[in-house]
Design an enzyme around this catalytic site. Structure first.
Site, short mmCIF file in Angstrom:
data_model
loop_
_atom_site.label_atom_id
_atom_site.label_comp_id
_atom_site.label_asym_id
_atom_site.label_seq_id
_atom_site.Cartn_x
_atom_site.Cartn_y
_atom_site.Cartn_z
N CYS A 168 -0.21 -3.14 1.48
CA CYS A 168 -0.99 -2.79 2.66
C CYS A 168 -0.92 -1.29 2.85
CB CYS A 168 -0.45 -3.52 3.89
SG CYS A 168 -1.35 -3.16 5.41
N GLU A 211 -7.89 -3.91 1.89
CA GLU A 211 -7.37 -3.99 0.53
C GLU A 211 -8.51 -3.73 -0.43
OE1 GLU A 211 -5.09 -3.29 -1.67
OE2 GLU A 211 -3.75 -4.58 -0.49
#
Length: 334
Positions: free
Chosen positions: A2, A129
């Protein structure tokens, strides 16, 4: 992993979104630690070294407090260990934005915070992402599936009870004291796990997401829940959804509603918004995150970790999908 998030709530809205039930069965909203609400700034595109809202046990700041009580703090993304000796935290040579669950009990960086019960919950609307496609990377916006919440008993103004559920990611934090004196720096890392089956086609790692208030309670309450029990919560989950977004999010300087708006992927051309999507975006640009709520505006009582879809770009995207005739994001079948 992340490396970028969105958190568009104003400080007072974060408090309302984090409402929980205490040991006496009373509904409570955690308050900001003194001065921290001014350190946090809403953003559609948060990167490491920026400040984010973090939920933790009040006992970390008040030794006589019950460890189940909660407080909000604004912390720097990228953990600076308490033993770091440089005068400039940016000089740390380790990447501490994320912490792998399979090695966190072995690394000196994280063993200290773990032993002190420094467990926290990182709050966000969602995270980004990137999926590698040949020589390019396509960004995706990832968040909890949204369900229609029961209409609040206090919502007598015609609202339909829809809400947007905040993402709650497990993290660790530490407190670093500058060697030459000054204000202590609180910072955090997001714990990551192997991706779930629904996510591994985008990336092989994902944040450890806490699904529901009972999991949040166990992770934060270090006085009652030992580390080995809390670690059972650190696992991949399937209860997650996503949509592709514009490559504008690739540059962390870009902070606009366009970062989270769903796009239509076109293999021959750049991804584009539909006509109604463009209209929605123009409207969103006049609804950027605000630190203060308009005077006289009353927020309805909301469900756990949820905010009105009218207050978040994600919720607006949900409404746009309805206009487009697309199905709303639904909880996947288990």
């Amino acid at each position: 992993m992340c490396g970028r998030t969105a958190c568009t709530l104003a400080p007072e809205e974060v408090c309302k979104a984090c409402e929980y039930q205490d040991k006496q069965g009373q509904r409570k909203s955690p308050q900001w630690r003194d001065g921290d609400s001014d350190k946090y700034h809403p953003s559609y595109n948060k990167s490491p070294q920026s400040n984010s809202p973090v939920l933790l046990s009040l006992r970390h700041f008040q030794k006589d407090a019950d460890s189940s009580e909660r407080v909000l703090a604004s912390m720097r993304w990228g953990l600076i260990p308490s033993w770091f000796t440089e005068t400039d935290p940016s000089k740390i040579q380790y990447k501490t934005n994320n912490c792998r669950s399979d090695t966190m009990t072995q690394k000196t960086l994280y063993k200290g915070p773990l032993s002190k019960g420094r467990r926290c919950v990182v709050l966000a609307d969602g995270f980004y992402e990137w999926r590698r496609q040949d020589s390019e990377k396509q960004p995706y916006y990832i968040y909890f599936p949204q369900i229609k919440a029961e209409q609040s008993a206090d919502a007598k103004d015609g609202t339909d009870g829809d809400s947007w559920r905040l993402l709650t990611m497990a993290g660790l934090f530490d407190c670093w004291q500058p060697p030459n004196g000054g204000e202590p720096l609180y910072s955090y890392t997001i714990i990551t796990v192997d991706s779930s089956k629904s996510m591994n086609w985008i990336h092989d790692r994902m944040p450890a997401i806490l699904d529901g208030d009972e999991e949040i309670r166990k992770w934060l309450d270090f006085g009652e829940v030992p580390a080995n029990e809390a670690f059972t919560l650190i696992r991949p989950i399937e209860n997650i959804t996503y949509h592709p977004v514009s490559s504008i999010v690739n540059n962390s300087r870009n902070n606009s509603p366009e970062c989270t708006v769903a796009i239509i992927l076109n293999r021959k051309k750049e991804p584009t918004l539909s006509a109604s999507g463009k209209n929605m975006l123009l409207w969103l640009q006049n609804k950027s995150p605000k630190k203060e709520q308009p005077e006289g505006l009353k927020s309805p009582k909301l469900s756990q970790f949820a905010v009105s879809p009218k207050k978040t770009s994600a919720g607006l995207m949900h409404q746009w999908l309805k206009i487009e005739g697309e199905p709303s994001p639904k909880r996947p079948k288990r």
